[in-house]
Design a protein around this motif. Structure first.
Motif, short mmCIF file in Angstrom:
data_model
loop_
_atom_site.label_atom_id
_atom_site.label_comp_id
_atom_site.label_asym_id
_atom_site.label_seq_id
_atom_site.Cartn_x
_atom_site.Cartn_y
_atom_site.Cartn_z
N THR A 1 -3.11 3.75 6.07
CA THR A 1 -1.83 4.03 5.41
C THR A 1 -1.76 5.48 4.91
O THR A 1 -0.71 5.91 4.43
CB THR A 1 -1.59 3.07 4.23
N GLN B 1 1.33 -1.31 9.37
CA GLN B 1 2.45 -0.43 9.73
C GLN B 1 1.91 0.95 10.12
O GLN B 1 2.05 1.92 9.39
CB GLN B 1 3.42 -0.33 8.55
N ASN B 2 1.32 0.99 11.30
CA ASN B 2 0.64 2.18 11.77
C ASN B 2 0.73 2.22 13.30
O ASN B 2 0.40 1.23 13.96
CB ASN B 2 -0.82 2.13 11.30
N PRO C 1 4.38 -5.34 6.01
CA PRO C 1 3.56 -5.19 4.80
C PRO C 1 2.73 -6.44 4.55
O PRO C 1 3.20 -7.56 4.77
CB PRO C 1 4.60 -4.98 3.69
N SER D 1 2.70 6.06 -2.98
CA SER D 1 3.79 6.91 -3.45
C SER D 1 3.79 7.00 -4.98
O SER D 1 3.95 8.08 -5.56
CB SER D 1 5.14 6.37 -2.95
N ASP E 1 0.82 -1.22 0.00
CA ASP E 1 0.00 0.00 0.00
C ASP E 1 0.85 1.27 0.00
O ASP E 1 0.58 2.22 -0.74
CB ASP E 1 -0.93 0.01 1.23
N ALA E 2 1.89 1.28 0.84
CA ALA E 2 2.71 2.49 0.96
C ALA E 2 3.43 2.82 -0.35
O ALA E 2 3.46 3.98 -0.78
CB ALA E 2 3.72 2.31 2.09
N THR E 3 4.00 1.80 -0.99
CA THR E 3 4.73 2.06 -2.24
C THR E 3 3.77 2.43 -3.37
O THR E 3 4.10 3.27 -4.21
CB THR E 3 5.58 0.84 -2.65
#
Length: 338
Positions: free
Chosen positions: A96, A175-176, A194, A80, A75-77
């Motif tokens: 996220t 990741q929070n 992840p 971005s 999700d994070a990548t």
């Protein structure tokens, strides 16, 4: 056209079905939509439905390609990439987005929602729309909120019958910081990771368990590496259907209208689909050998008391005004429902 196996393409075969006069104002475009879950999960099915609707509304000129299973990253990548304009769309968990817009964090407060209907009312109403309005300055446009669902805890070590049974378990979390503090406060050892790495971590016993809605537990086949699931409903989880602001700004007005309409109709489909799937998922998990337990109302009350310091801490971090506004809106929604 021959497609790679990771991509699903929604195209209207007969563009003649489209009768709208705006089709001349629509250019041929392809929108890559990356998700972390499998293609057969309701999220994947809903992206496909979004693609079908968008094709219908654009005379087949706006094409959606689905890249499931984390093939474009986590999700994070992907967020971005969407902000940068190298990927057009994604559907991440709202948690996220907290690094970009901290206000989103209040949606994940433990035990804040009683049911899905009040979550819909909050997210589709002024409060939810106010959150989405904060995204464009971060390079994102939020089209809709999609349900992920109430999160449940699974593990491979023991059945969970009380809130205290969670203590001592190594639990993978998003990741929070809110998720990390929530499980550490319950006595677990919270390990952020992840999602695409989770199955192998469970298989290799790097972690004892994880927490996700039943639809995800079934679709990801966690029953192969987990024995116990407790209907803890500790956090309600929601996705945000995102499009890159760079992509959005490049769309013509008729294209933006088509995307918005397709997103609205796909949202109704997504919520209906995931709720039906979730209802069936529990029975399927049992058939696949998982032992299911439930927390009583008394145990939920104990959990809520134990987690109050976490809510107080993150209300200050995410914005006390936002937290109070959400509580007030939920109060109005509950009053109307009586």
């Amino acid at each position: 056209m021959r497609l790679r196996h990771v991509a699903w393409t929604a195209v209207l075969v007969a563009a003649a079905h489209f009768a709208g006069p705006a089709t001349a104002q629509v250019k041929e475009r392809t929108l890559k939509v990356g998700i972390g879950l499998n293609e057969d999960h309701p999220q994947g099915a809903s992206v496909k439905r979004f693609g079908e609707l968008l094709a219908q509304k654009s005379g087949g000129k706006l094409v959606v390609k689905l890249y499931p299973g984390g093939s474009l990253g986590n999700d994070a990548t992907m967020i971005s990439a969407v902000r940068g304009g190298t990927q057009e769309m994604t559907v991440p968990d709202s948690s996220t987005l907290v690094g970009l817009v901290k206000d989103f964090g209040v949606l994940n407060f433990p035990l804040v929602f009683n049911n899905e209907q009040e979550a819909d009312a909050l997210l589709d109403g002024p409060f939810g729309q106010k959150l989405l309005a904060k995204l464009p300055e971060k390079g994102l446009v939020g089209l809709a909120f999609w349900e992920n669902g109430f999160r449940q805890v699974t593990n491979a070590r023991r059945p969970i019958n009380t809130a205290s049974d969670i203590s001592g378990l190594k639990i993978r979390v998003i990741q929070n910081p809110l998720f990390i503090d929530t499980f550490n406060t319950l006595g677990a050892n919270a390990l952020p990771m992840p999602f695409p790495e989770l199955y192998s971590a469970l298989e290799q016993k790097t972690v004892d368990g994880q927490e996700n809605p039943t639809a995800t537990i079934l679709s990801s086949k966690f029953y192969e590496v987990q024995k116990y699931v407790v209907m803890s409903k500790h956090i309600y989880s929601v996705w945000v259907l995102l499009i890159s602001k760079k992509t959005w700004d490049a769309l013509l007005p008729d294209e933006q209208k088509a995307v918005q309409e397709a997103a609205r109709e796909a949202t109704a489909f997504e919520r209906k689909t995931i709720r039906e799937y979730g209802d069936k998922a529990l029975g399927e998990l049992k058939k696949n050998g998982m032992q299911v337990t439930e927390l009583s109302a008394a145990e939920h009350a104990k959990m809520r008391d134990k987690l109050k310091p976490v809510v107080d801490k993150f209300s200050k971090e995410f914005g006390e005004a936002t937290a109070k506004e959400m509580t007030a809106e939920l109060g109005k929604i509950r009053a109307k429902a009586k």
